[in-house]
Design a protein around this motif. Structure first.
Motif, PDB file in Angstrom:
ATOM      1  N   SER A 138       2.041 -12.787  -3.700  1.00 54.17           N
ATOM      2  CA  SER A 138       1.122 -11.554  -3.281  1.00 54.17           C
ATOM      3  C   SER A 138       1.835 -10.166  -3.416  1.00 54.17           C
ATOM      4  N   GLY A 139       3.286 -10.486  -2.876  1.00 61.23           N
ATOM      5  CA  GLY A 139       4.013  -9.037  -2.829  1.00 61.23           C
ATOM      6  C   GLY A 139       4.479  -8.534  -4.159  1.00 61.23           C
ATOM      7  N   ILE A 140       4.700  -9.351  -5.065  1.00 68.69           N
ATOM      8  CA  ILE A 140       4.969  -9.145  -6.357  1.00 68.69           C
ATOM      9  C   ILE A 140       4.026  -8.456  -7.249  1.00 68.69           C
ATOM     10  N   CYS A 141       2.684  -9.115  -6.934  1.00 65.86           N
ATOM     11  CA  CYS A 141       1.356  -8.641  -7.462  1.00 65.86           C
ATOM     12  C   CYS A 141       1.255  -7.294  -7.005  1.00 65.86           C
ATOM     13  N   GLN A 142       1.293  -7.056  -5.688  1.00 60.61           N
ATOM     14  CA  GLN A 142       1.203  -5.672  -5.132  1.00 60.61           C
ATOM     15  C   GLN A 142       2.259  -4.587  -5.481  1.00 60.61           C
ATOM     16  N   GLY A 143       3.220  -5.095  -5.761  1.00 60.20           N
ATOM     17  CA  GLY A 143       4.151  -4.187  -6.120  1.00 60.20           C
ATOM     18  C   GLY A 143       3.966  -3.574  -7.683  1.00 60.20           C
ATOM     19  N   PHE A 144       3.726  -4.532  -8.656  1.00 57.98           N
ATOM     20  CA  PHE A 144       3.249  -3.972  -9.967  1.00 57.98           C
ATOM     21  C   PHE A 144       2.076  -3.281 -10.052  1.00 57.98           C
ATOM     22  N   LEU A 145       0.937  -3.592  -8.835  1.00 56.65           N
ATOM     23  CA  LEU A 145      -0.076  -2.708  -8.702  1.00 56.65           C
ATOM     24  C   LEU A 145       0.001  -1.550  -8.383  1.00 56.65           C
ATOM     25  N   ALA A 146       1.064  -1.285  -7.410  1.00 55.31           N
ATOM     26  CA  ALA A 146       1.434   0.055  -6.877  1.00 55.31           C
ATOM     27  C   ALA A 146       1.940   0.707  -8.083  1.00 55.31           C
ATOM     28  N   LEU A 147       2.709   0.360  -9.198  1.00 47.39           N
ATOM     29  CA  LEU A 147       3.095   1.112 -10.081  1.00 47.39           C
ATOM     30  C   LEU A 147       1.928   1.532 -11.073  1.00 47.39           C
ATOM     31  N   ALA A 148       1.367   0.572 -11.331  1.00 48.01           N
ATOM     32  CA  ALA A 148      -0.118   0.738 -12.177  1.00 48.01           C
ATOM     33  C   ALA A 148      -0.812   1.911 -11.686  1.00 48.01           C
ATOM     34  N   LEU A 149      -1.239   1.994 -10.361  1.00 46.46           N
ATOM     35  CA  LEU A 149      -1.865   2.767  -9.726  1.00 46.46           C
ATOM     36  C   LEU A 149      -1.104   4.202  -9.832  1.00 46.46           C
ATOM     37  N   LEU A 150       0.077   4.221  -9.542  1.00 47.33           N
ATOM     38  CA  LEU A 150       0.914   5.652  -9.814  1.00 47.33           C
ATOM     39  C   LEU A 150       0.845   6.154 -10.948  1.00 47.33           C
ATOM     40  N   TRP A 151       0.952   5.169 -12.011  1.00 45.76           N
ATOM     41  CA  TRP A 151       0.989   5.692 -13.583  1.00 45.76           C
ATOM     42  C   TRP A 151      -0.752   6.171 -13.770  1.00 45.76           C
ATOM     43  N   LEU A 152      -1.659   5.335 -13.112  1.00 44.22           N
ATOM     44  CA  LEU A 152      -2.936   5.926 -13.397  1.00 44.22           C
ATOM     45  C   LEU A 152      -3.397   7.215 -12.836  1.00 44.22           C
ATOM     46  N   LEU A 153      -2.847   7.400 -11.656  1.00 42.50           N
ATOM     47  CA  LEU A 153      -2.838   8.848 -11.157  1.00 42.50           C
ATOM     48  C   LEU A 153      -2.586   9.952 -12.141  1.00 42.50           C
TER      49      LEU A 153
END
Length: 200
Positions: free
Chosen positions: A84-99
């Motif tokens: 879950s930590g790895i997935c949340q890390g990648f998701l944080a990056l995706a959301l940052l780029w999506l911003l």
């Protein structure tokens, strides 16, 4: 008096794609003159629909970020798992780029240059789909952790709805933009004969 600009980096060409540039002399000093001569990309929707679409994308994004914030800050056993930590890390990056993509879309004019179209529409589709998939993957991870004893079902009930909500919001964003038709409008700006058109 002017001369062509020499080749720059690929990033430079990507950023200024569609522009025609040349070096001109002004008051004894050289400067780069750029004029956009590429095609424009225009969404085939009304002005009112464009404004509504911008508000929807911003709302969907903010709600998805709130879902992520809830998931990432819960002091629950499921969040200690490396998966879950790895997935949340990648998701944080995706959301940052999506911003960045949401920002470009929100500030874009009706006629988009090549760079704005790619930074707004194309990347918004790519990143919203990727982030939705990561939210979906988190839902699966939480479910599997509950089955194998990596967390309680009570924790699952707290986390699962938020991950599904984030997935649904961003997938809705993806489907809206994916279903939007864009027409290419020719630019009637005449480039200087000694200019060099930047292509990526």
């Amino acid at each position: 008096m002017s001369k062509k600009v020499l080749y720059n980096s690929r990033r430079y060409h990507e950023f200024f794609e569609g522009y025609t540039e040349r070096i001109v002399m002004e008051k004894g000093r050289e400067r780069i003159e750029r004029i956009y001569t590429g095609d424009y990309y225009c969404p085939v929707i009304s002005s009112g629909s464009r404004k509504l679409r911008k508000m929807l994308y911003c709302t969907f994004f903010l709600l998805a970020v709130m879902d992520y914030g809830y998931l990432a800050t819960r002091p629950l056993e499921m969040n200690i798992s490396k998966w879950s930590g790895i997935c949340q890390g990648f998701l944080a990056l995706a959301l940052l780029w999506l911003l960045a993509a949401v920002f470009y879309y929100g500030t874009a004019k009706e006629k988009m240059t090549v760079r704005i179209y790619r930074s707004a529409s194309v990347r918004l589709r790519q990143l919203s789909f990727a982030a939705a998939a990561l939210f979906g993957l988190m839902s699966i991870i939480y479910f599997l952790l509950a089955i194998v004893g990596g967390g309680s079902w009570q924790d699952f009930v707290k986390l699962f709805p938020m991950s599904v909500s984030g997935c649904a919001l961003l997938f809705a964003m993806y489907r809206l933009e994916e279903g939007t038709e864009y027409e290419i409008e020719a630019n009637d700006t005449i480039a200087a004969e000694d200019g060099e058109k930047i292509e990526y």
